[in-house]
Design a protein around this motif. Structure first.
Motif, PDB file in Angstrom:
ATOM      1  N   UNK A 183       0.840  -1.207   0.000  1.00 38.55           N
ATOM      2  CA  UNK A 183       0.000   0.000   0.000  1.00 38.55           C
ATOM      3  C   UNK A 183       0.872   1.254   0.000  1.00 38.55           C
ATOM      4  N   UNK A 184       1.974   1.218   0.735  1.00 36.01           N
ATOM      5  CA  UNK A 184       2.865   2.377   0.799  1.00 36.01           C
ATOM      6  C   UNK A 184       3.471   2.681  -0.572  1.00 36.01           C
ATOM      7  N   UNK A 185       3.945   1.655  -1.249  1.00 34.90           N
ATOM      8  CA  UNK A 185       4.513   1.849  -2.587  1.00 34.90           C
ATOM      9  C   UNK A 185       3.435   2.315  -3.556  1.00 34.90           C
ATOM     10  N   UNK A 186       2.251   1.734  -3.463  1.00 36.40           N
ATOM     11  CA  UNK A 186       1.164   2.133  -4.354  1.00 36.40           C
ATOM     12  C   UNK A 186       0.756   3.583  -4.112  1.00 36.40           C
TER      13      UNK A 186
ATOM     14  N   UNK B 270      10.668   3.373   4.547  1.00 35.16           N
ATOM     15  CA  UNK B 270      10.632   3.247   3.096  1.00 35.16           C
ATOM     16  C   UNK B 270      11.470   2.060   2.625  1.00 35.16           C
ATOM     17  N   UNK B 271      12.594   1.833   3.284  1.00 33.23           N
ATOM     18  CA  UNK B 271      13.448   0.696   2.928  1.00 33.23           C
ATOM     19  C   UNK B 271      12.678  -0.622   3.062  1.00 33.23           C
TER      20      UNK B 271
ATOM     21  N   UNK C 267       5.989  -2.984  -7.953  1.00 32.55           N
ATOM     22  CA  UNK C 267       7.131  -2.111  -8.222  1.00 32.55           C
ATOM     23  C   UNK C 267       6.685  -0.650  -8.204  1.00 32.55           C
ATOM     24  N   UNK C 268       7.618   0.226  -7.877  1.00 32.73           N
ATOM     25  CA  UNK C 268       7.289   1.645  -7.917  1.00 32.73           C
ATOM     26  C   UNK C 268       7.250   2.122  -9.362  1.00 32.73           C
TER      27      UNK C 268
END
Length: 147
Positions: free
Chosen positions: A17-20, A72-73, A82-83
């Protein structure tokens, strides 16, 4: 055993969810062309919903005595998606978002099964509600793409 597995699956979802969230911001800022107004608004709607999903799952982990990943890591390492590259066309942005939703829906199904095995109805309910929302968004994105 199922409880530990579930915590790992929930943390994968937090990371994803954070990457999205970041990816959808990228799309929101860089979308262009004839569909700009429609997609600019849609990507904002989606990243706002992602924020709620991210928070709900992280808080569920905390309420069960676990620790959600919060850097973030960790998010980039654990994410199932993937970002953004920053080079996507408008159509590729929509296709990527749809593919990401499908990936997340598979992960949600697996986590719901694990929650069921662990007798954790509340987590299962939370994940099911999230799944249903993504299912509707996926249908709409497919319609946008003419599928």
């Amino acid at each position: 055993m199922a409880e530990k597995k579930l915590n790992g699956q929930l943390n994968e979802l937090v990371a994803t969810w954070s990457v999205l969230y970041t990816k959808l911001h990228n799309y929101h800022w860089y979308v262009n062309g004839p569909s700009f107004f429609t997609l600019h608004t849609k990507f904002e709607e989606l990243y706002n919903e992602v924020t709620i999903n991210l928070d709900d799952i992280a808080e569920r982990i905390l309420s069960k005595g676990g620790k959600p990943v919060a850097t973030l890591k960790e998010h980039l390492e654990l994410s199932l998606i993937e970002e953004a590259t920053g080079k996507e066309s408008t159509e590729e942005m929509v296709e990527s978002t749809l593919a990401d939703f499908q990936t997340i829906m598979k992960a949600l199904k697996k986590a719901m099964e694990t929650a069921g095995e662990a007798g954790d109805d509340r987590t299962e309910d939370l994940l099911n509600a999230t799944f249903q929302s993504l299912e509707k968004h996926a249908w709409m994105l497919n319609a946008y793409l003419g599928n």
